[in-house]
Scaffold this motif. Structure first.
Motif, PDB file in Angstrom:
ATOM      1  N   ALA A  72      63.675  28.983 -26.219  1.00 39.98           N
ATOM      2  CA  ALA A  72      64.521  28.045 -25.486  1.00 39.98           C
ATOM      3  C   ALA A  72      65.246  27.158 -26.480  1.00 39.98           C
ATOM      4  O   ALA A  72      64.810  26.996 -27.626  1.00 39.98           O
ATOM      5  CB  ALA A  72      63.687  27.200 -24.520  1.00 39.98           C
ATOM      6  N   GLY A  73      66.345  26.566 -26.040  1.00 38.00           N
ATOM      7  CA  GLY A  73      67.042  25.646 -26.929  1.00 38.00           C
ATOM      8  C   GLY A  73      68.541  25.664 -26.728  1.00 38.00           C
ATOM      9  O   GLY A  73      69.062  26.270 -25.782  1.00 38.00           O
ATOM     10  N   GLU A  74      69.237  24.991 -27.657  1.00 39.85           N
ATOM     11  CA  GLU A  74      70.675  24.811 -27.556  1.00 39.85           C
ATOM     12  C   GLU A  74      71.336  25.323 -28.838  1.00 39.85           C
ATOM     13  O   GLU A  74      70.866  25.011 -29.940  1.00 39.85           O
ATOM     14  CB  GLU A  74      71.026  23.336 -27.368  1.00 39.85           C
ATOM     15  N   VAL A  75      72.446  26.045 -28.678  1.00 39.92           N
ATOM     16  CA  VAL A  75      73.126  26.641 -29.828  1.00 39.92           C
ATOM     17  C   VAL A  75      74.634  26.524 -29.660  1.00 39.92           C
ATOM     18  O   VAL A  75      75.172  26.712 -28.563  1.00 39.92           O
ATOM     19  CB  VAL A  75      72.755  28.136 -29.979  1.00 39.92           C
ATOM     20  N   LYS A  76      75.316  26.212 -30.763  1.00 38.43           N
ATOM     21  CA  LYS A  76      76.777  26.298 -30.835  1.00 38.43           C
ATOM     22  C   LYS A  76      77.086  27.124 -32.077  1.00 38.43           C
ATOM     23  O   LYS A  76      76.932  26.641 -33.200  1.00 38.43           O
ATOM     24  CB  LYS A  76      77.419  24.914 -30.936  1.00 38.43           C
ATOM     25  N   SER A  77      77.487  28.375 -31.882  1.00 37.13           N
ATOM     26  CA  SER A  77      77.656  29.279 -33.006  1.00 37.13           C
ATOM     27  C   SER A  77      78.579  30.434 -32.649  1.00 37.13           C
ATOM     28  O   SER A  77      78.679  30.827 -31.489  1.00 37.13           O
ATOM     29  CB  SER A  77      76.295  29.840 -33.445  1.00 37.13           C
TER      30      SER A  77
END
Length: 416
Positions: A53-58
């Motif tokens: 789980a988590g947040e990504v900007k890529s």
């Protein structure tokens, strides 16, 4: 006054460390294909199951399931008897895009104005107890488990070891605050089942004392004088440790922050490291303060140092920098005066921390077991593969925050 002090460590097969290693493998893969990736990912492991789980900007596209399986396989969970196995465990991904509200506080038109990824305080610590400027009890606890993992992979002298393990070392200090001997050692290691519990307990105790301990003493002769015939050994004190790893205990990223840092010495700001890209100052500023503390001690400014820095989310300049030498300063200055010079020598804005330690490289998998501090600074070559068939090979420098590259600058600043 003489006293006892204890630190613990856990192996790479400990459930919480499995989670840390998966999270940091994801970080490395994102940064390998997109160095500007913003990532905060958490991992949970339990019986036959992994949750991401988590947040990504890529801009990078990854097969996160295969990355997780590679980590689990490398650790050694490759048998169905463990009830957690690399090729058969279920993997659920709930990773989504990073909040634009957070991102706007970090990214700026001018890179040097990059804001901190969160508020909070971070600590770095160093002591002259060891050559690595680390607390001795923690250093020994790590080395016991590193050697135990070597024995497990060799599968020669000891053939029943499984991946999960913990250690604990208690040292006796004298009136001058110097470690003089080991008082107690605890080793709990997961193992295959034995036909007899009595035979099992005796065999494991004998092997830990007569195989593991001599190998640690031989590999690290500088610690040999600390071992003595009065050490209290507690080997698998519950009596049996067959059920272990994620089947025995759920693991979550970021639950071993004291093992990751200084074993209870110094202080900790509370923020975990693994799974966070370097825009998160929980990680990058903790590395930077360790670098400051280590260079202060190596430069002869003090024998022991604790460095604190704090930030406001979205703001580049720290809200405070503080140094505590525990009364060991070797310069005629107060800790406040020492802190002022430190503030002038080290630029603690997030962008400059990232640049100074080359933190936008895939250098984090190696940090996720046996401590983020006190490790060997070295160059390695890594290869990453993406689902679309692209391969990226990069040469990176590990543990850059352990370099003693500011010793001369500090000596000059303090006129030593």
């Amino acid at each position: 006054m003489a006293y006892l002090f204890t630190s613990e460590s856990v192996s790479e097969g400990h459930p919480d460390k499995i989670a840390d290693q998966i999270s940091d493998a994801l970080i490395d893969n994102f940064l390998a294909f997109d160095p500007q990736s913003k990532v905060a990912c958490e991992t949970l492991v339990t019986t036959g199951q992994v949750v991401l789980a988590g947040e990504v900007k890529s801009h990078a596209y990854l097969d996160v399931q295969e990355i997780a399986r590679q980590v689990i396989r490398k650790i050694g969970y490759t048998k169905s008897a463990y009830m957690f196995e690399a090729d058969s465990c279920g993997i659920l991904s709930a990773i989504h895009e990073q909040s634009s509200d957070i991102n706007q506080g970090v990214e700026r038109k001018k890179k040097e104005e990059q804001g901190a990824g969160d508020q909070g305080m971070m600590f770095g610590y160093a002591t002259n107890e060891t050559n690595d400027y680390m607390p001795l009890a923690l250093d020994l606890a790590h080395k016991l488990l590193i050697e135990l993992a070597v024995l497990r992979r060799e599968n020669k002298q000891i053939k029943y070891l499984r991946p999960d393990a913990k250690s604990q070392v208690t040292l006796e200090y004298d009136d001058n605050n110097r470690p003089v001997r080991i008082d107690a050692i605890v080793v709990s290691t997961q193992h295959d089942d034995f036909a007899s519990d009595a035979v099992m307990a005796k065999k494991i105790h004998t092997d830990m004392v007569n195989i593991l301990i001599p190998r640690v003493k031989a590999k690290y002769p500088k610690y040999k004088h600390l071992f003595n015939n009065k050490i209290k050994f507690h080997i698998n004190p519950t009596g049996k440790f067959v059920i272990g790893g994620p089947h025995g205990d759920t693991g979550v990223t970021g639950r071993k922050i004291i093992v990751d840092t200084y074993g209870g010495k110094g202080a900790h700001g509370g923020g975990a490291f693994s799974g966070k890209d370097p825009s998160k100052v929980d990680r990058s500023a903790a590395y930077a303060t360790r670098h400051i503390a280590k260079n202060l001690v190596a430069a002869g400014i003090c024998s022991e140092a604790l460095v604190q820095v704090s930030y406001a989310i979205g703001v580049a300049k720290p809200t405070s920098i503080c140094v505590d030498t525990y009364g060991t300063a070797k310069v005629r200055m107060s800790d406040s005066q020492i802190g002022k010079i430190v503030e002038q020598v080290f630029d603690m804005r997030p962008y400059f921390i990232e640049q100074r330690f080359k933190l936008r490289n895939p250098i984090y998998s190696e940090t996720a077991a046996y401590g983020h501090m006190g490790r060997k600074n070295q160059w390695v070559t890594k290869t990453f593969k993406s689902p679309d068939g692209k391969t990226k090979t990069v040469k990176v420098e590990l543990f850059t925050w352990e370099k003693l590259d500011y010793v001369d600058k500090l000596k000059k600043a303090f006129s030593k």
